[in-house]
Scaffold this motif. Structure first.
Motif, PDB file in Angstrom:
ATOM      1  N   ALA A   1       0.831  -1.207   0.000  1.00 49.35           N
ATOM      2  CA  ALA A   1       0.000   0.000   0.000  1.00 49.35           C
ATOM      3  C   ALA A   1       0.864   1.256   0.000  1.00 49.35           C
ATOM      4  CB  ALA A   1      -0.932  -0.019   1.211  1.00 49.35           C
ATOM      5  N   SER A   2       1.895   1.258   0.846  1.00 52.13           N
ATOM      6  CA  SER A   2       2.777   2.423   0.931  1.00 52.13           C
ATOM      7  C   SER A   2       3.472   2.695  -0.395  1.00 52.13           C
ATOM      8  CB  SER A   2       3.813   2.201   2.035  1.00 52.13           C
ATOM      9  OG  SER A   2       4.735   3.266   2.092  1.00 52.13           O
ATOM     10  N   ALA A   3       4.008   1.631  -1.018  1.00 54.88           N
ATOM     11  CA  ALA A   3       4.720   1.808  -2.289  1.00 54.88           C
ATOM     12  C   ALA A   3       3.781   2.216  -3.411  1.00 54.88           C
ATOM     13  CB  ALA A   3       5.452   0.518  -2.654  1.00 54.88           C
ATOM     14  N   ALA A   4       2.506   1.803  -3.323  1.00 51.99           N
ATOM     15  CA  ALA A   4       1.525   2.161  -4.351  1.00 51.99           C
ATOM     16  C   ALA A   4       0.912   3.527  -4.115  1.00 51.99           C
ATOM     17  CB  ALA A   4       0.424   1.100  -4.404  1.00 51.99           C
ATOM     18  N   GLY A   5       1.159   4.107  -2.925  1.00 51.21           N
ATOM     19  CA  GLY A   5       0.607   5.423  -2.614  1.00 51.21           C
ATOM     20  C   GLY A   5      -0.866   5.394  -2.279  1.00 51.21           C
ATOM     21  N   VAL A   6      -1.332   4.278  -1.713  1.00 50.17           N
ATOM     22  CA  VAL A   6      -2.732   4.175  -1.295  1.00 50.17           C
ATOM     23  C   VAL A   6      -2.757   3.795   0.182  1.00 50.17           C
ATOM     24  CG1 VAL A   6      -3.475   3.472  -3.604  1.00 50.17           C
ATOM     25  CG2 VAL A   6      -2.959   1.715  -1.897  1.00 50.17           C
ATOM     26  N   SER A   7      -3.893   3.961   0.827  1.00 52.14           N
ATOM     27  CA  SER A   7      -4.019   3.583   2.224  1.00 52.14           C
ATOM     28  C   SER A   7      -4.078   2.062   2.345  1.00 52.14           C
ATOM     29  CB  SER A   7      -5.280   4.193   2.833  1.00 52.14           C
ATOM     30  OG  SER A   7      -6.438   3.575   2.277  1.00 52.14           O
TER      31      SER A   7
END
Length: 238
Positions: A36-42
């Motif tokens: 999630a962090s690497a994809a920029g989503v929660s």
């Protein structure tokens, strides 16, 4: 852009990010939080689309199958001999797999574990498995190649199993651009085509039947731990 369009883009972003991290860090060490962090989503958004890492892998399988199907459509539509079409289908598969060689190398060990939900024989993999099998069903249904009737019935599953074997070889192929895998395709398919043609000879029918029975026994053994039906839908060896 529609909500559906944004949703599909987000799904693809999460899957692509997961596959990259699986390849870089390994499947076990990659968490949903890291994805999630690497994809920029929660994290909540990631879990909204994919409840587990296994579901991410299953979506990846489906994306691969959709890409392969798109590449295969003109091959099946163009006609031609069985061997030429089969070679083109398998080369198209290698083209689709090519960007994911690093991830596949990390995932194949997990997929081979008995009972793994990311095994190609698992119930969870049924949608992508059926898409792959359907390519070979269409190939066999459309070919004018003469063959033993029972072999014709079993051939789509045999070809799918052969493709799985090709994936394993491809994963371990360290040649530039996995060129050895393409060499195997070019050399093995004509040989297989000859064997298929010979199967219609009555003198070879007992040998053909024994080979098919062995194949069915092997498939049944492979899927026994998953609790699913055999890959082609048959509940048990015939």
């Amino acid at each position: 852009m529609s909500e559906l369009g944004r949703g599909e883009q987000t799904r693809k972003l999460i899957v692509d990010t997961a596959v990259r991290l699986f390849g870089e860090l390994g499947y076990e060490k990659t968490t949903m939080r890291a994805i999630a962090s690497a994809a920029g989503v929660s994290v909540g958004n990631a879990y909204y689309y994919f409840p587990s890492k296994e579901s991410l892998v299953q979506e990846f399988y489906l994306q691969i199958q959709r890409a392969h199907l798109a590449a295969v459509e003109p091959i099946l539509a163009s006609g031609g001999g069985f061997a030429d079409q089969l070679k083109a289908i398998l080369h198209a598969a290698v083209d689709v797999w090519a960007p994911h060689h690093q991830f596949a190398g990390k995932a194949i060990g997990l997929a081979a574990v008995p009972g793994s939900p990311i095994s190609p024989f698992s119930k969870e993999s049924e949608p992508s498995r059926e898409m792959a099998l359907d390519v070979f069903r269409r190939l066999v249904a459309g070919t004018s190649q003469k063959m033993d009737p029972r072999l014709r019935e079993e051939l789509p599953e045999i070809l799918w199993l052969g493709q799985i074997g090709l994936v394993v070889f491809w994963v371990h192929d360290s040649s530039r651009g996995q060129s050895r895998t393409r060499m195997v395709i070019d050399r093995a398919v004509p040989y297989l085509d000859d064997l298929i043609g010979l199967s219609r000879m009555k003198v070879l029918r007992p040998m053909t039947n024994r080979a098919l029975e062995l194949m069915r026994l092997l498939v049944t053994a492979l899927v026994a731990s998953s609790g699913t039906r055999t890959a082609g839908g048959s509940p048990s060896p015939r």
